[in-house]
Design a protein around this motif. Structure first.
Motif, short mmCIF file in Angstrom:
data_model
loop_
_atom_site.label_atom_id
_atom_site.label_comp_id
_atom_site.label_asym_id
_atom_site.label_seq_id
_atom_site.Cartn_x
_atom_site.Cartn_y
_atom_site.Cartn_z
N ARG A 1 1.63 7.96 2.92
CA ARG A 1 2.30 8.39 1.70
C ARG A 1 3.73 7.85 1.75
O ARG A 1 4.55 8.32 2.54
N ARG A 2 4.00 6.84 0.96
CA ARG A 2 5.31 6.19 1.00
C ARG A 2 6.28 6.78 -0.04
O ARG A 2 7.29 6.18 -0.34
N GLY A 3 5.96 7.93 -0.60
CA GLY A 3 6.87 8.58 -1.54
C GLY A 3 6.73 8.08 -2.95
O GLY A 3 7.54 8.39 -3.81
N VAL A 4 5.66 7.30 -3.25
CA VAL A 4 5.42 6.83 -4.60
C VAL A 4 4.39 7.74 -5.23
O VAL A 4 3.29 7.88 -4.74
N GLY A 5 4.76 8.40 -6.34
CA GLY A 5 3.87 9.36 -6.96
C GLY A 5 2.69 8.69 -7.66
O GLY A 5 2.75 7.53 -8.02
N LEU A 6 1.66 9.47 -7.85
CA LEU A 6 0.50 9.02 -8.62
C LEU A 6 0.57 9.62 -10.01
O LEU A 6 1.11 10.71 -10.21
N PRO A 7 0.05 8.94 -11.02
CA PRO A 7 0.14 9.46 -12.39
C PRO A 7 -0.63 10.76 -12.53
O PRO A 7 -1.68 10.96 -11.95
N GLY A 8 -0.09 11.68 -13.32
CA GLY A 8 -0.80 12.90 -13.60
C GLY A 8 -0.49 14.04 -12.66
O GLY A 8 -1.04 15.12 -12.78
N GLY A 9 0.39 13.83 -11.67
CA GLY A 9 0.74 14.90 -10.75
C GLY A 9 -0.35 15.16 -9.76
O GLY A 9 -1.31 14.43 -9.61
N GLY A 10 -0.22 16.26 -9.01
CA GLY A 10 -1.21 16.63 -8.01
C GLY A 10 -1.08 15.76 -6.79
O GLY A 10 -0.12 15.04 -6.58
N ARG A 11 -2.13 15.81 -5.96
CA ARG A 11 -2.08 15.11 -4.69
C ARG A 11 -2.63 13.69 -4.84
O ARG A 11 -3.54 13.46 -5.57
N LEU B 1 -12.52 5.36 2.35
CA LEU B 1 -11.08 5.16 2.19
C LEU B 1 -10.77 4.92 0.72
O LEU B 1 -11.50 4.21 0.03
N GLN B 2 -9.67 5.50 0.26
CA GLN B 2 -9.10 5.18 -1.04
C GLN B 2 -7.69 4.68 -0.80
O GLN B 2 -6.83 5.42 -0.32
N LEU B 3 -7.47 3.42 -1.14
CA LEU B 3 -6.20 2.76 -0.87
C LEU B 3 -5.53 2.45 -2.20
O LEU B 3 -6.05 1.67 -3.01
N TYR B 4 -4.36 3.02 -2.43
CA TYR B 4 -3.70 2.95 -3.74
C TYR B 4 -2.55 1.93 -3.72
O TYR B 4 -1.74 1.90 -2.80
N LEU C 1 0.86 -1.18 0.00
CA LEU C 1 0.00 0.00 0.00
C LEU C 1 0.89 1.23 0.00
O LEU C 1 1.63 1.47 0.94
N ASP C 2 0.85 2.02 -1.10
CA ASP C 2 1.79 3.13 -1.18
C ASP C 2 1.15 4.50 -0.96
O ASP C 2 1.87 5.50 -0.84
N HIS C 3 -0.17 4.55 -0.87
CA HIS C 3 -0.82 5.84 -0.69
C HIS C 3 -2.23 5.55 -0.17
O HIS C 3 -2.89 4.63 -0.66
N ALA C 4 -2.68 6.30 0.81
CA ALA C 4 -4.03 6.10 1.35
C ALA C 4 -4.65 7.45 1.66
O ALA C 4 -4.01 8.31 2.26
#
Length: 241
Positions: free
Chosen positions: A231-241, A60-63, A34-37
């Motif tokens: 937030r484990r420092g792995v970015g999401l596509p498209g930038g932003g938060r 919850l949104q778990l990425y 889980l790299d982003h929640a």
């Protein structure tokens, strides 16, 4: 490419207290892969076209970067099984809990960096298309091509995310839903969301809604206060938060 898992607790009333959210955060921090929640809590904003009632008490949104990692977290021995323990969120006992795994698509916005501290809550308008289209490919093609460019003209918009459905493996004992799509737009605050919805862009959005290929089923729109829980420092596509 990213994948996310939605878990939604639908119940009228206050959001969970801070002590419960701290326990939830500990579960998420201990979940491999889980790299982003994101934590979504109820907010208030005014939409001139719609009012779908009270927002969910918690969403919850778990990425995850890989579908295999998502499915491992939801497996019978996966770390996310802890979310089904009634002792974790006792204030939400009796809530209707649903889950769905989805693909993540991000779209550009003019000013994705709000300058707001990462710990501060933003305001998300969570939307779900819960039914079925007569021609799903045509519906998705229209939405993906036509709707995000209009959304990007909202004043103050910080993020556009569209999540189409997919099939997944998992044994988390919450009811599964199969919404054909969810999407969200993100702003700095409920006031910023309300201002955007009062702009002429909202009229453009509504006009395009009436051009969608035929579909059935409810569509819901809920304003939510959103902050990152992990937030484990792995970015999401498209930038932003």
């Amino acid at each position: 490419m990213r994948f996310c898992h939605f878990i939604t607790f639908e119940r009228a009333g206050a959001a969970p207290p801070a002590a419960e959210l701290a326990g939830l955060s500990a579960v998420l921090a201990a979940t491999p892969g889980l790299d982003h929640a994101l934590l979504h809590l109820p907010a208030s904003a005014h939409d001139p076209y719609l009012h779908d009632g009270a927002s969910p008490a918690l969403a919850l949104q778990l990425y995850f970067a890989e579908i295999a990692a998502l499915e491992a977290a939801l497996a019978p021995d996966g770390r996310l099984q802890a979310l089904a323990d009634p002792a974790l969120l006792p204030s939400l006992r009796g809530a209707t809990v649903t889950q769905q795994a989805m693909l993540v698509r991000r779209f550009p916005v003019p000013e994705p960096d709000s300058g707001v501290a990462e710990e501060a809550a933003q305001c998300t308008y969570l939307v779900s298309y819960q039914g079925a289209a007569e021609d799903l490919d045509a519906w998705l093609a229209h939405y993906t091509a036509e709707h995000p460019p209009i959304m990007a003209r909202f004043p103050g918009i910080r993020q556009i995310e569209i999540t189409p459905r997919l099939d997944w493996l998992g044994s988390l004992p919450f009811a599964r839903v199969a919404y054909m799509q969810r999407n969200k737009v993100v702003f700095d605050s409920p006031a910023a969301l309300t201002a955007a919805l009062a702009s002429p862009v909202r009229d453009e959005m509504r006009a395009d809604f009436h051009r969608f290929p035929p579909f059935t089923g409810p569509t819901t729109h809920f304003p939510m206060l959103t902050r990152p829980m992990l937030r484990r420092g792995v970015g999401l596509p498209g930038g932003g938060r």
